[in-house]
Scaffold this motif. Sequence first.
Motif, short mmCIF file in Angstrom:
data_model
loop_
_atom_site.label_atom_id
_atom_site.label_comp_id
_atom_site.label_asym_id
_atom_site.label_seq_id
_atom_site.Cartn_x
_atom_site.Cartn_y
_atom_site.Cartn_z
N ALA A 285 46.46 31.40 43.24
CA ALA A 285 45.54 31.68 44.33
C ALA A 285 44.20 30.99 44.08
O ALA A 285 43.61 31.16 43.01
N PRO A 286 43.67 30.21 45.03
CA PRO A 286 42.37 29.56 44.84
C PRO A 286 41.25 30.58 44.93
O PRO A 286 41.41 31.67 45.50
N LEU A 287 40.11 30.23 44.40
CA LEU A 287 38.96 31.13 44.44
C LEU A 287 38.53 31.43 45.88
O LEU A 287 38.00 32.51 46.16
N SER A 288 38.75 30.49 46.79
CA SER A 288 38.34 30.71 48.17
C SER A 288 39.08 31.89 48.79
O SER A 288 38.47 32.75 49.45
N SER A 289 40.40 31.95 48.61
CA SER A 289 41.15 33.08 49.16
C SER A 289 40.83 34.37 48.42
O SER A 289 40.76 35.45 49.02
N GLN A 290 40.60 34.27 47.11
CA GLN A 290 40.26 35.46 46.35
C GLN A 290 38.92 36.03 46.80
O GLN A 290 38.74 37.25 46.86
N ALA A 291 37.97 35.17 47.13
CA ALA A 291 36.67 35.65 47.60
C ALA A 291 36.80 36.33 48.95
O ALA A 291 36.21 37.40 49.19
N ALA A 292 37.58 35.73 49.85
CA ALA A 292 37.75 36.30 51.19
C ALA A 292 38.45 37.66 51.12
O ALA A 292 38.00 38.64 51.73
N GLY A 293 39.54 37.72 50.39
CA GLY A 293 40.25 38.99 50.27
C GLY A 293 39.50 39.99 49.42
O GLY A 293 39.56 41.19 49.67
N GLY A 294 38.78 39.49 48.41
CA GLY A 294 38.05 40.39 47.53
C GLY A 294 36.96 41.16 48.24
O GLY A 294 36.68 42.32 47.90
N ALA A 295 36.33 40.54 49.23
CA ALA A 295 35.30 41.25 50.00
C ALA A 295 35.89 42.45 50.72
O ALA A 295 35.31 43.54 50.74
N GLN A 296 37.07 42.27 51.31
CA GLN A 296 37.74 43.38 51.98
C GLN A 296 38.15 44.45 50.98
O GLN A 296 38.02 45.65 51.26
N MET A 297 38.64 44.03 49.83
CA MET A 297 39.02 44.99 48.79
C MET A 297 37.83 45.82 48.34
O MET A 297 37.92 47.04 48.18
N ALA A 298 36.69 45.15 48.16
CA ALA A 298 35.49 45.85 47.68
C ALA A 298 35.00 46.86 48.69
O ALA A 298 34.51 47.95 48.31
N LEU A 299 35.11 46.56 49.97
CA LEU A 299 34.69 47.50 50.99
C LEU A 299 35.58 48.74 51.03
O LEU A 299 35.12 49.85 51.27
N ALA A 300 36.87 48.53 50.81
CA ALA A 300 37.82 49.63 50.89
C ALA A 300 37.81 50.50 49.63
O ALA A 300 37.80 51.73 49.72
N ARG A 301 37.81 49.86 48.45
CA ARG A 301 37.88 50.61 47.19
C ARG A 301 37.01 49.90 46.16
O ARG A 301 37.49 49.16 45.31
N PRO A 302 35.70 50.13 46.22
CA PRO A 302 34.78 49.38 45.35
C PRO A 302 35.03 49.59 43.86
O PRO A 302 34.97 48.64 43.09
N ARG A 303 35.34 50.81 43.44
CA ARG A 303 35.55 51.07 42.01
C ARG A 303 36.77 50.33 41.48
O ARG A 303 36.73 49.73 40.40
N VAL A 304 37.84 50.38 42.25
CA VAL A 304 39.07 49.70 41.82
C VAL A 304 38.83 48.20 41.75
O VAL A 304 39.27 47.51 40.81
N THR A 305 38.11 47.67 42.74
CA THR A 305 37.82 46.23 42.76
C THR A 305 36.98 45.82 41.57
O THR A 305 37.25 44.81 40.91
N LEU A 306 35.95 46.60 41.27
CA LEU A 306 35.08 46.28 40.12
C LEU A 306 35.86 46.36 38.81
O LEU A 306 35.65 45.54 37.91
N ARG A 307 36.76 47.34 38.73
CA ARG A 307 37.57 47.46 37.51
C ARG A 307 38.46 46.23 37.33
O ARG A 307 38.61 45.70 36.23
N GLY A 308 39.03 45.76 38.44
CA GLY A 308 39.85 44.55 38.38
C GLY A 308 39.05 43.32 37.98
O GLY A 308 39.51 42.49 37.20
N LEU A 309 37.83 43.22 38.51
CA LEU A 309 36.97 42.08 38.15
C LEU A 309 36.59 42.13 36.67
O LEU A 309 36.49 41.09 36.01
N ALA A 310 36.40 43.33 36.15
CA ALA A 310 36.08 43.47 34.72
C ALA A 310 37.24 43.02 33.85
O ALA A 310 37.05 42.35 32.82
#
Length: 454
Positions: free
Chosen positions: A183-208
């Motif tokens: 997956a390119p960073l461009s798609s990860q950024a687009a989908g990641g924004a939606q993920m962060a809005l829905a479940r910020p803690r889970v998203t931050l844990r994944g980024l860590a």
Amino acid sequence: MTRMLIIGAGPAGIRAAETLVAVGLRPQIVDEGERAGGQIYRRPPPGFTRPPRALYGSEADKAAALHRTFDGLVRDGQVDHHPRATVFALSDGVAHIVQEGTVRRIAYDRLILATGASDRLAPVPGWQAPGVYSLGAMQIALKAQGVALGRELVLAGSGPLLTLVAHQLRKAGANVAAVLDTAPLSSQAAGGAQMALARPRVTLRGLAVRAGLGRLYHPGATLERIEADADGPTALHWRDAAGRARVSSCDAVALGWHLRAETHLADLAGARFEWSPIWHQWLPVTDAMGRAGDGLYLAGDGLRLLGADGAEIAGRLAATACLRDMSLPAPNPGKDLRQLARMAWFAKGVARAFPWPADMVRNLPGETMLCRCEGVTVADARSALALAGPEANRLKALARVGMGRCQGRYCQLAGAEIVADETRRAPCETGRLRAQPPVRPVPVSAFLQADPDI
């Protein structure tokens, strides 16, 4: 009394059982595992010394709670648990299972399927070599036996499981040479924004977890081929996001592109299916609470790919729907429905961030093995289409794609891409491989030792 059967003892199956037991029902639960927990909360054998925190990380408390709940239900005689048992067929209200080398039958009036998911795989030239595994296989070996399937590992694919398994292996002391994300960073950024809005803690844990991999992690990778000798892989050839040729030495490779819902039993039970453009696969159709038909309920990743938390909620909802249909006291589903909707929004972000590599599959060289079970190459499949036409089951009949022991679990989605590319159609127009019993291999000897009905 109504005969209740739950297939699967992961998060969805456990919560479904708990909900039914609360109103005095005694369900039977069939599970392939020796101990309940499912794939995500898979338990090691008794006497295993690694603590839950080392096995499940930040999810250790959730795993322990689920395990305690199920163990308590079994201990108190509130459920009938059939471990190490595989359901290989469903017909006329009877589940046919094989357990300890013997075929048995369990009759039911209402059925809850919590069958989970397995790795979604895409072919890579050379992936048929010994020592090439799925990400799930790597994770099972680590959790169940505390071993890494190799001394120098390359993990490739896309999705949260890719980085999670890499993190777990490194934490256990394994040598991970590279983590290659298509997956390119461009798609990860687009989908990641939606993920962060829905479940910020889970998203931050994944980024860590991702950040902890450092320079081992390579987004936007293009996989070219797995080089191997008689003993297994020796290197994975790939290109980075800038198109530069790279080679990662290894003696084992793990592949996976998120998950593929396990739907064979749902098909045999009569569920209807629709193509999901979000997940790029065929998924069962149910109402919001998991009703798929008269007396049939689906829950967990076998229905919607929402992860362990979503599976717990879906299990409660399926059991609640069942209780309501029986006019029995049932929990108010309002809160669970709202939480599940939020998790579905998060999951759509995951799918957007880590897409299925359709172009990579369509451009595979002809000599690439498409169906590992039957030894069918991409060229074989393309040639057979002249007679098969643009229909998956015809291709299966003529070229044997999906006819092996995995029943298309590994090759069906890739095969659909090949058919779509050759016939200039969308993958959803190529049809869905129909499930056939036995959905898992069963030894002939098991039928000779059939037990009376359970």
